[in-house]
Every structure is written in structure tokens, then in C-alpha cells.
Motif scaffolding. Structure first.
Motif, PDB file in Angstrom:
ATOM      1  N   THR A 101       0.834  -1.203   0.000  1.00  0.00           N
ATOM      2  CA  THR A 101       0.000   0.000   0.000  1.00  0.00           C
ATOM      3  C   THR A 101       0.868   1.252   0.000  1.00  0.00           C
ATOM      4  OG1 THR A 101      -1.759  -1.156   1.173  1.00  0.00           O
ATOM      5  CG2 THR A 101      -1.799   1.249   1.258  1.00  0.00           C
ATOM      6  N   ARG A 132      -8.723  -8.268  -2.372  1.00  0.00           N
ATOM      7  CA  ARG A 132      -9.167  -7.298  -1.358  1.00  0.00           C
ATOM      8  C   ARG A 132      -8.203  -6.121  -1.249  1.00  0.00           C
ATOM      9  NH1 ARG A 132     -10.450 -11.001   3.552  1.00  0.00           N
ATOM     10  NH2 ARG A 132     -10.335 -12.509   1.964  1.00  0.00           N
ATOM     11  N   GLU A 135      -8.627  -3.862  -4.232  1.00  0.00           N
ATOM     12  CA  GLU A 135      -9.880  -3.105  -4.118  1.00  0.00           C
ATOM     13  C   GLU A 135      -9.741  -1.955  -3.127  1.00  0.00           C
ATOM     14  OE1 GLU A 135     -13.133  -6.483  -5.462  1.00  0.00           O
ATOM     15  OE2 GLU A 135     -12.620  -6.337  -3.336  1.00  0.00           O
ATOM     16  N   LYS A 136      -8.989  -2.160  -2.051  1.00  0.00           N
ATOM     17  CA  LYS A 136      -8.748  -1.077  -1.088  1.00  0.00           C
ATOM     18  C   LYS A 136      -7.937   0.059  -1.713  1.00  0.00           C
ATOM     19  CE  LYS A 136      -9.120  -3.720   3.172  1.00  0.00           C
ATOM     20  NZ  LYS A 136      -8.397  -4.284   4.319  1.00  0.00           N
TER      21      LYS A 136
END
Length: 166
Positions: A101, A132, A135-136
Motif C-alpha cells: 500500500t 481485497r 480493491e482497497k
């Protein structure tokens, strides 16, 4: 853990293939059918494959460095109209620490510097944790594909896209 840097891999530093293989063996052997991870390492992550990708498929490789330690790697390929996020893998000891991230803004910046307004990737449908995570990051599923990669193996993937204007 605060400091994240993407360290460019020089074309002559094919040790990244060994680094990649270690991540693949640890992660993918529990998700993919028996034998497929090793086949894919040889086909896509070997020194020869990565050299070919850099020389003829517009790839750039980067180590993801977290607090001075190599925590993962990414492979980006400049395509016609978009940046292909081909690889984004993190070592086990650095997972669940938001390393990917925190590395993502560097990938978006790379896309923008190369004139792209979107990033596209494929992700194995059975890799729910990665789906997931993407998508975040505001990736959206746009399609699905099944690709025959030889020796009786297929890649059964979602195609996901990120708009750099998001």
C-alpha cells in the motif's frame, strides 16, 4: 516501519529472479495446483524470462525497500495505453504491514511520468487477499480471463484497473 523506497533493478542485476522465486515458493505453492508455481517461476520469474521482459517487453523491475531492507519487488510494463502492473509481491515477514500500500504511490507516479492515466493488472481469482488489497487501493474488476500458459496449466484471472485520476 515508515520508510518505503522503490530501488530500480539494473538490467545486469538478475539476482532479483532468485529473490522472486523465494517469494513465489513460499506463497504460491499453497494456492496454485501442484507444480504450477514452479512452472510459472521458470516461465515468468527466471533470470532468462526477466531478462527477456526487460529487453523486449518494456519491463522495469524495482525492489521494494522498507526501512533499508528488501521487502518485496514489483514489475511494471509500459503497454499501449496503460501501465501493466505485472508483479507486486512482498516477503512473508513484511506482509500485513501495508508495504505494498505504501509502495503504490511510487507505482502511480511511475505511470504518470510515463504518460499513463490507468494501471491494469491481472490477479488470480483464488487470491482473495490480493483482490481485497487491490480493491482497497481503488482497483476495480473490469473483466476476467483464462490464459493457457502451457503444460496443462492456465491462469484464471480477474483483470483489474486503477484510474490515476481517482
Amino acid at each position: 516501519m515508515n520508510d518505503i523506497v522503490l530501488e530500480p533493478v539494473e538490467n545486469t542485476d538478475l539476482n532479483i529472479a532468485e529473490f522472486a522465486a523465494s517469494i513465489w515458493r513460499e506463497y504460491w505453492t499453497s494456492i496454485l495446483p501442484e507444480g504450477q508455481a514452479e512452472y510459472m517461476i521458470e516461465k515468468f520469474q527466471s533470470k532468462e524470462a526477466m531478462k527477456r521482459q526487460v529487453e523486449s517487453e518494456n519491463y522495469s523491475y524495482f525492489y521494494i525497500v522498507a526501512d533499508g531492507k528488501r521487502a518485496g519487488y514489483t514489475g511494471l510494463s509500459c503497454r499501449d495505453g496503460y501501465l501493466f502492473l505485472s508483479k507486486l509481491y512482498i516477503l512473508k515477514d513484511f506482509r500485513h504491514q501495508h508495504v505494498a500500500t505504501r509502495a503504490f504511490p511510487f507505482i502511480v507516479d511511475f505511470a504518470k511520468k510515463h504518460g499513463y492515466d490507468r494501471i491494469v493488472l491481472t490477479v488470480y481469482k483464488g487470491n482473495v487477499n490480493a483482490i481485497r488489497a487491490y480493491e482497497k487501493l481503488n482497483f476495480r474488476k473490469t473483466d476476467a480471463t483464462v490464459t493457457d500458459i502451457g503444460s496443462g496449466y492456465v491462469m484464471d484471472d480477474y483483470i483489474m484497473e486503477y484510474r490515476c485520476t481517482d
